[in-house]
Scaffold this active site. Structure first.
Site, PDB file in Angstrom:
ATOM      1  N   VAL A   1     -86.929 -65.994 -69.699  1.00 32.56           N
ATOM      2  CA  VAL A   1     -87.897 -64.893 -69.710  1.00 32.56           C
ATOM      3  C   VAL A   1     -88.684 -64.868 -68.410  1.00 32.56           C
ATOM      4  O   VAL A   1     -88.957 -63.813 -67.839  1.00 32.56           O
ATOM      5  CB  VAL A   1     -88.851 -65.019 -70.923  1.00 32.56           C
ATOM      6  CG1 VAL A   1     -89.991 -64.015 -70.818  1.00 32.56           C
ATOM      7  CG2 VAL A   1     -88.081 -64.795 -72.208  1.00 32.56           C
ATOM      8  N   ALA A   2     -89.041 -66.065 -67.897  1.00 34.57           N
ATOM      9  CA  ALA A   2     -89.804 -66.137 -66.655  1.00 34.57           C
ATOM     10  C   ALA A   2     -88.970 -65.700 -65.453  1.00 34.57           C
ATOM     11  O   ALA A   2     -89.478 -65.093 -64.512  1.00 34.57           O
ATOM     12  CB  ALA A   2     -90.309 -67.565 -66.447  1.00 34.57           C
TER      13      ALA A   2
ATOM     14  N   ILE B   1     -86.360 -63.570 -65.289  1.00 36.82           N
ATOM     15  CA  ILE B   1     -85.910 -62.177 -65.241  1.00 36.82           C
ATOM     16  C   ILE B   1     -87.102 -61.223 -65.316  1.00 36.82           C
ATOM     17  O   ILE B   1     -87.867 -61.269 -66.276  1.00 36.82           O
ATOM     18  CB  ILE B   1     -84.945 -61.879 -66.412  1.00 36.82           C
ATOM     19  CG1 ILE B   1     -83.782 -62.861 -66.411  1.00 36.82           C
ATOM     20  CG2 ILE B   1     -84.429 -60.452 -66.323  1.00 36.82           C
ATOM     21  CD1 ILE B   1     -82.943 -62.842 -65.163  1.00 36.82           C
TER      22      ILE B   1
ATOM     23  N   GLU C   1     -88.182 -58.436 -66.708  1.00 39.00           N
ATOM     24  CA  GLU C   1     -87.646 -57.565 -67.761  1.00 39.00           C
ATOM     25  C   GLU C   1     -87.918 -56.077 -67.518  1.00 39.00           C
ATOM     26  O   GLU C   1     -87.114 -55.222 -67.871  1.00 39.00           O
ATOM     27  CB  GLU C   1     -88.238 -57.961 -69.123  1.00 39.00           C
ATOM     28  CG  GLU C   1     -87.706 -59.257 -69.704  1.00 39.00           C
ATOM     29  CD  GLU C   1     -88.436 -60.479 -69.150  1.00 39.00           C
ATOM     30  OE1 GLU C   1     -88.106 -61.592 -69.559  1.00 39.00           O
ATOM     31  OE2 GLU C   1     -89.327 -60.306 -68.288  1.00 39.00           O
TER      32      GLU C   1
ATOM     33  N   ASP D   1     -73.276 -28.086 -43.550  1.00 42.00           N
ATOM     34  CA  ASP D   1     -72.528 -26.846 -43.392  1.00 42.00           C
ATOM     35  C   ASP D   1     -73.306 -25.961 -42.425  1.00 42.00           C
ATOM     36  O   ASP D   1     -74.526 -26.088 -42.299  1.00 42.00           O
ATOM     37  CB  ASP D   1     -72.392 -26.170 -44.762  1.00 42.00           C
ATOM     38  CG  ASP D   1     -71.525 -24.927 -44.706  1.00 42.00           C
ATOM     39  OD1 ASP D   1     -70.556 -24.918 -43.936  1.00 42.00           O
ATOM     40  OD2 ASP D   1     -71.837 -23.971 -45.422  1.00 42.00           O
TER      41      ASP D   1
ATOM     42  N   ASN E   1     -95.031 -60.084 -67.969  1.00 39.94           N
ATOM     43  CA  ASN E   1     -93.960 -59.334 -67.300  1.00 39.94           C
ATOM     44  C   ASN E   1     -93.997 -57.845 -67.616  1.00 39.94           C
ATOM     45  O   ASN E   1     -93.645 -57.015 -66.782  1.00 39.94           O
ATOM     46  CB  ASN E   1     -92.592 -59.899 -67.696  1.00 39.94           C
ATOM     47  CG  ASN E   1     -92.270 -61.200 -66.978  1.00 39.94           C
ATOM     48  OD1 ASN E   1     -93.064 -61.673 -66.155  1.00 39.94           O
ATOM     49  ND2 ASN E   1     -91.125 -61.788 -67.279  1.00 39.94           N
TER      50      ASN E   1
ATOM     51  N   ASP F   1     -97.684 -57.108 -65.060  1.00 37.99           N
ATOM     52  CA  ASP F   1     -96.774 -56.911 -63.928  1.00 37.99           C
ATOM     53  C   ASP F   1     -96.350 -55.444 -63.800  1.00 37.99           C
ATOM     54  O   ASP F   1     -96.356 -54.868 -62.720  1.00 37.99           O
ATOM     55  CB  ASP F   1     -95.512 -57.769 -64.077  1.00 37.99           C
ATOM     56  CG  ASP F   1     -95.759 -59.219 -63.694  1.00 37.99           C
ATOM     57  OD1 ASP F   1     -96.910 -59.532 -63.315  1.00 37.99           O
ATOM     58  OD2 ASP F   1     -94.822 -60.015 -63.772  1.00 37.99           O
TER      59      ASP F   1
END
Length: 841
Positions: free
Chosen positions: A284-285, A287, A289, A331, A671, A675
């Site tokens: 968990v730490a 990644i 999330e 173009d 997270n 975060d």
């Protein structure tokens, strides 16, 4: 191949009769053989398959594994506390839902191509003109067309009466093309020059004609484009590639750390459940999330900001790709130019040339429209002067004789006015050799400027020879007024602008020079479609960056050019408006279609639509894209340095033999709340004022270049050390594991909130930028601070997150430790500004 054949040869090859057409029986037989005149449809992926694809990302897979481990751990412990896995899976499904939603809005190019086809067709069968569904047309049918018709199949013309066809959507030509059934062309003649052919999905702008159907369905030129659209893979964006690598690296790191912890736990004879719990905490730490969802939200914010600047984003990934664009393949017609012909230069021998331009004119197509407007600007309104000098006779334009004439009633009697190709008109005039050479010299001079030159002459009575020469008009499709400034901005930003067009090489080169895309340096700056066809891929790859203009090219050529630039490492944006641009729009890293003048096919194949058809808008979008890329980089920097801090906290505590200072549910809170909100707020940080004075980010350049990896590690160690210090104070000074965890949890969350302000610039002080200059970040700070206090202070929340209330002294300790990242990074920036020049990006 049929443009190389005579009418009779075409009739024999296709076994038809141009006077009676096919019989109904033969038409049915051929329908069975060739199939219906329709375009194939790309097989659509089922929604479940699209959903499954969203779970293939390495970072998402790691999250799912972490959720499963967490679930198993809680189940084996018998606690039935499934908050952690539930939160993780909620994030995964939210992200997948957003991804599927974007895919469901995906391309409709083939459907738009179908809509462009005529629903009915007038054909001659069994000697009679009959209407049949366009889908039942077969090779060998005799098709009858007139003004306003959308042509339903490719045909070799057998009759053409003042026939002009608008082909700009297919070939890039900015004017109606005059057709000539009697003409025969040599092998290799470009598509736009095959004037004895008409093409499916183009429109008859004037006149009428008949043709033998030579191709239907996927065998037509527009069908070949549809085939390219079906087969062309959509490239992965630079950010997708970089985030995928990040996910793989994080996953590998998490597995390695968990492996070390597992071995260490066995050596220390730790209970298996404790090892599992620790492994989950580390996973968990490790990644971030919220990163996939945060990037999606930041891109969505960018979409809205770009929409405010008239750039409509169809695919979220296009936002960041724009910021990395190093080549813009544009173009010409309607993108660099206005797609509105106008007279640029008059050269008159007679004072009446403006009058003649108004009178000898049917105002059909771009060329005649330009002459009418040009004459009007000189004070000669067509309607007014036609009423004064009414037309009594007309000699229609013919692509063989290349001139037209009108006879008008003047007070002095009848007067003939003729206009057409200069070399033809001078031969019809009473003119000395010296004067003739002067006219032809001027014609050549005007033509060298990429002007389409029209000559005028007049005579007394009804007479189309022995005329008096009147003058020349030079017509062109002018660049957009803002195009040159936009091209110059691109040059400063390190972006190469390339013109790709179906128009003639001389015309394209002149427009490119006027728009600032190319300069006459003596070296060849343009390449024709014929030269491109003869050039092997390896030679094209070696020389691709030398050319700024590609003229008279086909849809396949455009894709080949785009891919050559991509093989050189460039991130390619392609702008266009026609059917002929659609395959290249799809092959490019980002396709930009025109919203007003663009076809539905081009819009369907594009990642972005310019609502105002303005080339300059793409430059504004590039600036916005660069700002968003920078902000995504800030968010990644912030999230990963925060996650490194969490890893350090857990890992070092275990190595020291301490109790786990943070629980999985606490790490998830940090997270996802303390975060994620600041990271999203960083997504709307104002762009650096010098952002368009630096070179684009190269495809191979790491997301962590320019010292970002070292900064993440240093800042992560700092944050982790602060959390460990807080845990040690709580555990040792207060003799409580719960207080230790609460202090570590609080310091970790609050220090990261403070640290978010450090991310706004790599070298500028947050105080010089202004604490309140990003009100979203300031707001996120206060909201998350309040939530963090609530989690610790409110009993209901404290029970869920397994924390205890802190007293005043403990809050002061937490506050003092949390401010340290700001002081640390400000000192780092000060040293950087004084001792090290600004790092190149």
């Amino acid at each position: 191949m049929y443009f190389e054949k005579t009418i009779r040869e075409t009739e024999e090859i296709l076994k038809t009769d141009m006077d009676t057409g096919l019989s109904e029986e033969e038409a049915k037989r051929r329908l069975e053989k060739y199939g219906e005149n329709r375009l194939e449809q790309q097989k659509e992926k089922p929604i479940l398959l699209k959903l499954a694809y969203q779970f293939s990302d390495p970072m998402v897979i790691i999250l799912i594994v972490a959720a499963v481990i967490s679930f198993v751990t809680e189940w084996l412990n018998g606690t039935a506390d499934f908050v952690d896995p539930a939160i993780i899976m909620a994030i995964v499904f939210l992200n997948a839902g957003i991804g599927v939603f974007q895919e469901l809005k995906a391309e409709k190019a083939l459907e738009a191509l179908k809509e462009m086809l005529s629903p009915e067709a007038l054909v001659r069968r069994n000697g009679k003109a009959v209407k049949v569904p366009a889908e039942q047309l077969v090779p060998g049918d005799i098709l009858i067309i007139e003004t306003g018709d959308i042509i339903p199949a490719d045909c070799r013309l057998i009759r053409s009466i003042e026939l002009s066809v608008e082909e700009s959507s297919l070939t890039g030509e900015s004017h109606g093309v005059h057709k000539d059934a009697a003409a025969v062309f040599e092998e290799g003649t470009p598509l736009g020059d095959r004037k004895n052919m008409v093409w499916s999905a183009t429109m008859v702008s004037a006149g009428r004609g008949e043709g033998i159907v030579t191709a239907t369905g996927m065998q037509t030129e527009v069908g070949k484009i549809a085939g390219i659209l079906i087969s062309e893979a959509v490239p992965q964006t630079p950010l997708q590639q970089k985030l995928a690598k990040t996910g793989q690296s994080l996953g590998l790191a998490a597995l390695c750390v968990c492996g070390v912890i597992f071995v260490f736990g066995l050596l220390r004879a730790m209970p298996p459940m404790d090892i599992f719990l620790t492994a989950v905490s580390l996973a968990v730490a490790a990644i971030p999330e919220g990163l996939p969802a945060i990037v999606t939200i930041m891109l969505a914010i960018g979409v809205q900001k770009m929409a405010d600047n008239r750039a409509i984003i169809r695919k979220l990934s296009a936002v960041e790709t724009l910021g990395s664009a190093s080549v813009i393949c544009s173009d010409k017609t309607g993108t660099i130019t206005q797609n509105k012909m106008q007279v640029k230069e008059w050269w008159s021998v007679s004072d009446n040339v403006y009058l003649y331009a108004a009178l000898c004119n049917n105002d059909m197509g771009q060329t005649e429209g330009a002459l009418v407007r040009g004459a009007s600007e000189k004070g000669f309104l067509k309607a007014e002067w036609e009423e004064r000098y009414p037309r009594i006779m007309e000699e229609p334009f013919d692509s063989v004789k290349k001139w037209m004439g009108t006879v008008h009633r003047f007070p002095s009697g009848s007067r003939t006015i003729v206009k057409g190709a200069p070399d033809i008109i001078v031969e019809k005039c009473r003119i000395s050799d010296e004067e003739k050479n002067r006219v032809l010299k001027k014609n050549k001079e005007m033509a060298s400027k990429a002007l389409r030159v029209i000559a005028f002459a007049e005579g007394e009575g009804i007479c189309f020879d022995e005329l008096r020469f009147a003058g020349l008009a030079g017509i062109y499709d002018p660049p957009r007024p803002e195009a040159k400034a936009a091209v110059e901005t691109c040059r400063k930003a390190g972006i190469k602008v390339v013109m790709i067009t179906g128009d003639h090489e001389e015309t394209a080169a002149a427009v490119a020079e006027e728009a600032g895309i190319a300069e006459r340096t003596g070296e060849k700056i343009s390449l024709s479609g014929k030269e491109l066809d003869a050039m092997p891929d390896e030679q094209l790859l070696r020389n691709i960056e030398r050319y700024s203009v590609f003229a008279r090219v086909t849809p396949k050529d455009k894709v080949r050019i785009v891919k050559a630039f991509q093989r050189k490492g460039h991130i390619v944006a392609m702008t266009g408006d026609g059917v002929n641009d659609a395959p290249a729009l799809k092959a490019a890293d980002i396709g930009c279609a025109m919203g007003i003048g663009g076809t539905a096919v081009a819009r369907g194949a594009a990642d972005m639509v310019l609502a105002d058809d303005n080339f300059a808008t793409i430059v504004t979008a590039v600036k916005e894209g660069r700002g968003i890329y920078d902000n995504i980089r800030k968010a990644v920097h912030f999230l990963l340095s925060s996650n490194i801090g969490e890893i350090i906290t857990i890992f070092v505590a275990i190595l020291l033999g301490w109790n786990t200072p943070l629980l999985p549910v606490q790490l998830l809170w940090i997270n996802l709340i303390t975060d994620s909100f600041p990271a999203i707020a960083l997504g709307v940080d104002p762009a650096d004022p010098d952002i368009m004075n630096r070179r684009p980010v190269k495809r191979e350049k790491s997301l962590f270049a320019d010292g970002m990896t070292a900064n993440i590690l240093i800042e992560g160690v700092m944050i982790g050390t602060l959390a460990l210090f807080a845990f040690a104070i709580g555990y040792n000074a207060y003799g409580s594991l719960d207080i230790g965890r609460t202090l570590a949890f609080t310091v970790l969350g609050m220090s990261q909130l403070i640290h978010a302000f450090n991310m706004r610039s790599e070298d500028k002080s947050v105080f010089s930028l202004g604490i309140f200059s990003n009100m979203y970040l300031t707001g996120a700070f206060f909201i998350c601070f309040a939530l963090q206090v609530a989690v610790v202070s409110l009993p209901v929340m404290a029970d869920i997150f397994k924390v205890v209330p802190l007293d005043g002294t403990q809050w002061l300790i937490a506050g003092a430790l949390s401010l340290f990242p700001l002081l640390f990074v400000e000192l780092e920036k000060l040293i950087l500004r004084r001792e090290i020049p600004r790092r190149p990006r």
